[in-house]
Structures are given as C-alpha cells and as structure tokens.
Design a protein around this motif. Structure first.
Motif, short mmCIF file in Angstrom:
data_model
loop_
_atom_site.label_atom_id
_atom_site.label_comp_id
_atom_site.label_asym_id
_atom_site.label_seq_id
_atom_site.Cartn_x
_atom_site.Cartn_y
_atom_site.Cartn_z
N ALA A 141 1.24 -1.03 -0.08
CA ALA A 141 -0.31 -0.63 0.44
C ALA A 141 1.36 1.05 0.04
N LEU A 142 1.62 1.19 1.36
CA LEU A 142 2.80 2.65 1.27
C LEU A 142 3.42 2.88 -0.77
N VAL A 143 3.64 1.31 -1.43
CA VAL A 143 4.13 1.94 -2.65
C VAL A 143 3.51 2.37 -3.09
N GLU A 144 2.22 1.71 -3.63
CA GLU A 144 0.75 2.99 -4.65
C GLU A 144 1.34 3.75 -3.81
N GLN A 145 1.01 4.70 -2.69
CA GLN A 145 0.70 6.39 -2.21
C GLN A 145 2.42 6.74 -2.99
N ALA A 146 3.34 6.19 -2.68
CA ALA A 146 4.49 6.87 -2.91
C ALA A 146 4.92 6.72 -4.67
N LEU A 147 3.95 5.66 -5.69
CA LEU A 147 4.89 5.92 -6.80
C LEU A 147 3.59 6.58 -7.41
N ALA A 148 2.67 7.47 -6.36
CA ALA A 148 1.73 8.09 -6.66
C ALA A 148 2.00 9.83 -6.54
N LEU A 149 3.46 10.30 -6.20
CA LEU A 149 3.04 10.97 -5.52
C LEU A 149 4.41 11.70 -6.75
N PRO A 150 4.14 12.56 -7.36
CA PRO A 150 5.07 13.61 -8.76
C PRO A 150 6.34 14.07 -8.13
N GLY A 151 6.51 14.17 -6.34
CA GLY A 151 7.88 14.66 -6.45
C GLY A 151 8.15 13.93 -5.58
N LEU A 152 8.05 12.74 -5.67
CA LEU A 152 8.47 11.31 -5.58
C LEU A 152 9.23 10.64 -6.75
N ARG A 153 10.28 9.77 -6.96
CA ARG A 153 11.13 8.83 -7.82
C ARG A 153 11.43 8.08 -6.50
N LEU A 154 10.54 6.58 -6.28
CA LEU A 154 11.13 5.67 -5.81
C LEU A 154 11.41 5.01 -6.90
N ARG A 155 13.14 4.66 -5.99
CA ARG A 155 13.19 4.22 -6.32
C ARG A 155 13.91 1.87 -5.56
N GLY A 156 13.36 2.57 -4.39
CA GLY A 156 13.75 0.77 -4.01
C GLY A 156 13.31 0.13 -2.53
#
Length: 242
Positions: free
Chosen positions: A157-172
C-alpha cells in the motif's frame, strides 16, 4: 576481536584515504564471491558525527556518496563542502514531519520513508527545479519494536502511495536488520528484503526500482550475497563514533 569485527573497524593509524581503498577492495571481493558484476553495488559513506574535513578527504579519495542522520549537522557540512562538485547527499536518519521541507530541499536521496504522511510532505516540499526526490521505503524487516519502518505486509500500500506522488522517484527499499555476528543469520533478513523487492519489481515493471539499501560495516558481505546495491558503511571508513 573477530575477523569480521576487525574488517569493520579500521586501524586508527590509517588515513581516510587508506580505508576508502580497503573498502573498495573489500566490496570488490564480496561482489566477486557472490558472482555479481563489479559495478553492481556502491558504498554510501555514513558520515554522521564526523567533521567535514574527513568527508573532504574521503571525497578526494573518490567517495562521492554520503549518508547523514542528523539534519542540522548535515546542513552545516553541506555549506562547508559546497565547493565539491559531484558530492551526493543521502538522508538516512529518522524523519519527522517538521524536517521534511529542509530534507526535500537539500538532499538527493531519502532512505527512511516509512509512512504516507512523510512521503506526501516530501513530495509537496520538493522544489521542481531539483526534479523528483529519490526515495527508499524503510522496512522493519526484523519486526523490532525499537526500529522504524513499515511492516512487510503494509509495504504494498505504501508503494502505491509513493508511486503516485509527483515529487518522488521511488527507487527501492531500505532496512536495518536485527544485529547478529553469525554470517548465516545475517543473510536471513537481507534475503527477506530482497524477496519483497523482487515482488515489487514484478508488480511495477515500469517503476524505476533498482536499489536495495542494506548492509553495514559488520554485515556487508551477507548483504552483498543477497543482492544489496548500496551498502551503508560508517565505522569501516571513519572509525568508531566518539
């Protein structure tokens, strides 16, 4: 002192340049032993409590990635080392809401995102001129009450939330497993984090997931065996903290 402990703690007569050279050799050997390419993992120098002059010496020896735990200390070092072109700052400390703006404005990476509120505030505070902030989600892989991090079952669930945020680039993902002196026991939580990471890559093939931040001075080899791409080394480079 065990062999593992001696490798984790440099001889105090050695310079930072000496320890950087030794760490590079140790990383090369660990990667070769694991059957991995020589460029498949890098060292993040954990420089908390160490003076800027030591960071400068490490930089001049070729170490350009630095991890800081304490915001105000880090900001002072950034000002002192502003002339070093190519230095990269990673925030690896506990992150409260009131720190998110300054962290978003002054760091390239954050390794300790463990809840949606922090992720959202970092995204909102990230200056557009800097591009998205690289983040890792911290997982409480050993389920310790004393450790921060999202529990493994709450990670998707946290991954989904992070991926939706334009100011972040989820790397791992990042983790600080329970301490152990047994190399085989050290591998267990690292393997568990790698399994979570592999599942995320399958679920989100278009996401830039390429980073496993795990392993420290005392368990680097176990982390490399299990796929770490970024190992966080402090004692092995700078010696014991005062």
């Amino acid at each position: 002192m065990s062999d593992q402990q001696s490798r984790a703690t440099p001889d105090q007569s050695h310079t930072v340049k000496d320890t950087i050279v030794a760490i590079r050799r140790r990383l090369e050997q660990a990667l070769a032993s694991a059957g991995r390419p020589a460029d498949s993992a890098a060292v993040l120098a954990v420089s908390k409590t160490k003076p800027a002059v030591m960071l400068r010496e490490a930089f001049e020896a070729g170490q350009h990635l630095f991890g800081e735990n304490y915001l105000q200390e880090a900001l002072e070092k950034q000002r002192s080392l502003a002339d070093l072109e190519g230095i990269e700052w990673h925030y690896i400390g506990a992150l409260q809401s009131n720190k998110t703006r300054e962290v978003a404005e002054h760091f390239s990476w954050v390794h300790t995102v463990d809840r949606e509120k922090i992720a959202r505030r970092l995204s909102e505070a990230r200056p557009s001129s800097l591009g998205p902030l690289n983040v890792c989600l911290q997982v409480n892989i050993s389920r310790e009450d004393s450790k921060s991090g999202v529990m493994p079952e709450a990670l998707p669930a946290l991954v989904e939330q992070a991926l939706a945020l334009p100011g972040l680039r989820l790397r791992g993902l990042m983790a600080i497993p329970a301490a152990s002196d047994d190399p085989e026991q050290q591998r267990v939580p690292h393997a568990a984090l790698r399994a979570l990471f592999d599942e995320l890559v399958k679920r989100h093939p278009d996401a830039p997931l390429d980073t496993l931040s795990m392993g420290m001075s005392g368990d680097m080899e176990a982390a490399i065996d299990e796929g770490a791409t970024l190992v966080r080394l402090g004692t092995a480079i700078f010696g014991s903290r005062n």
